[in-house]
Design an enzyme around this catalytic site. Structure first.
Site, PDB file in Angstrom:
ATOM      1  CB  SER A  27     123.485 -34.645  39.783  1.00  0.00           C
ATOM      2  OG  SER A  27     122.799 -35.582  38.972  1.00  0.00           O
ATOM      3  CB  SER A  48     119.358 -37.039  38.902  1.00  0.00           C
ATOM      4  OG  SER A  48     120.300 -37.561  37.987  1.00  0.00           O
ATOM      5  CE  LYS A  95     118.278 -37.133  34.411  1.00  0.00           C
ATOM      6  NZ  LYS A  95     118.328 -36.709  35.832  1.00  0.00           N
ATOM      7  CB  SER A 134     115.415 -36.995  38.612  1.00  0.00           C
ATOM      8  OG  SER A 134     115.805 -37.215  37.271  1.00  0.00           O
TER       9      SER A 134
END
Length: 270
Positions: A89, A91, A146, A229
């Site tokens: 993704s 994010s 993350k 995100s």
């Protein structure tokens, strides 16, 4: 349903090992006995094709014997040392792009058992600024990536798209407006504990404000693509028990099957 490669690898390795052991303990002695009986009947030692035919392993046993050492080495490397992941993704833009293949250091935060993820050897604790891979708290069959911005005991505030750690604003430096004529996105350098990394901020996306105190044994994480995100602002903290490892490097970028792999962006992840 999500494909659990770790579980499949453990099961296949165990199956190959069991089949190899069964052949070695049960069927190999029978083959040796058959050879001895054939030699006694012939009154001579058998050699060449005659001997090989009597001692030949069945196909399943030969496959298990060949595959088990390879599978075992892969299992050890992937479970305890390094594991590859692909970024799915946007994010973590601009740090990581969709199609980036990364290497995750599995032992940096301690050694864990495959599948169970139980820690058996302690090592480092995550620090602010680390990019980590972890099991998504709301569905542990999914891996997320993350950046850690809050460690146990921190008070994290996100206000007007600025990150505050224990009341201290983390400096943001504008690098570019994208596109320059009518910008919809800002590229910035953010300093977290004095270390720089790049982030994206959308110009028109609504602000998500809030304050969170990080409990013991948990971490607060954000995506570098701040307004695109789903992270700790939405679903809460990452328990230490769900850590997979530290993202250490990008080793390849591959858009998809209709493009060629690109090795020109090999780099450390900061």
């Amino acid at each position: 349903m999500n494909f659990d490669f770790s579980l499949v690898l453990v099961l296949v390795t165990a199956l190959a090992g069991v089949l190899w052991l069964i052949d070695k303990l049960v069927f190999a002695p029978k083959r040796s006995q058959a050879l001895s009986q054939a030699e006694a009947t012939a009154g001579r030692a058998l050699e060449g094709k005659e001997r090989d035919a009597l001692l030949q392993q069945p196909g399943w046993a030969d496959t298990a014997r060949s595959m088990f050492p390879v599978l075992f080495v892969v299992l050890i490397l992937r479970s305890f040392l390094y594991e590859p992941f692909q970024i799915p993704s946007e994010s973590m833009l601009p740090t990581l792009k969709v199609g980036d293949f990364i290497v995750v250091n599995k032992y940096h935060y301690g050694l864990r058992l495959p599948v169970l993820n139980t820690k058996i050897v302690s090592n480092n604790d995550p620090e602010r600024g680390d990019v980590i891979v972890f099991r998504y708290p709301e569905d542990t069959s999914i891996n997320y990536i993350k950046r850690v911005v809050g460690v146990p005991g921190d008070v994290i505030t996100y206000k007007d798209k600025v990150l505050y750690v224990n009341g201290e604003p983390q400096q943001q430096e504008l690098l570019a407006k994208l596109p320059p004529a009518r910008p919809t996105k800002l590229l910035l350098n953010e300093r977290l504990d004095g270390k720089k990394h790049r982030i994206f901020r959308d110009v028109y996306r609504p602000v998500i404000d809030g304050t969170w105190e990080v409990p013991e044994g948990h971490y607060f994480v954000l995506g570098d693509n701040r307004d695109n995100s789903k992270d700790s602002r939405y679903w809460g903290f990452v328990p230490e028990a769900l850590l997979v490892g530290k993202a250490s490097a990008v080793w390849m970028h591959w858009e998809g099957f209709f493009s060629f792999p690109d090795f020109s962006e090999v780099r450390q992840i900061n």
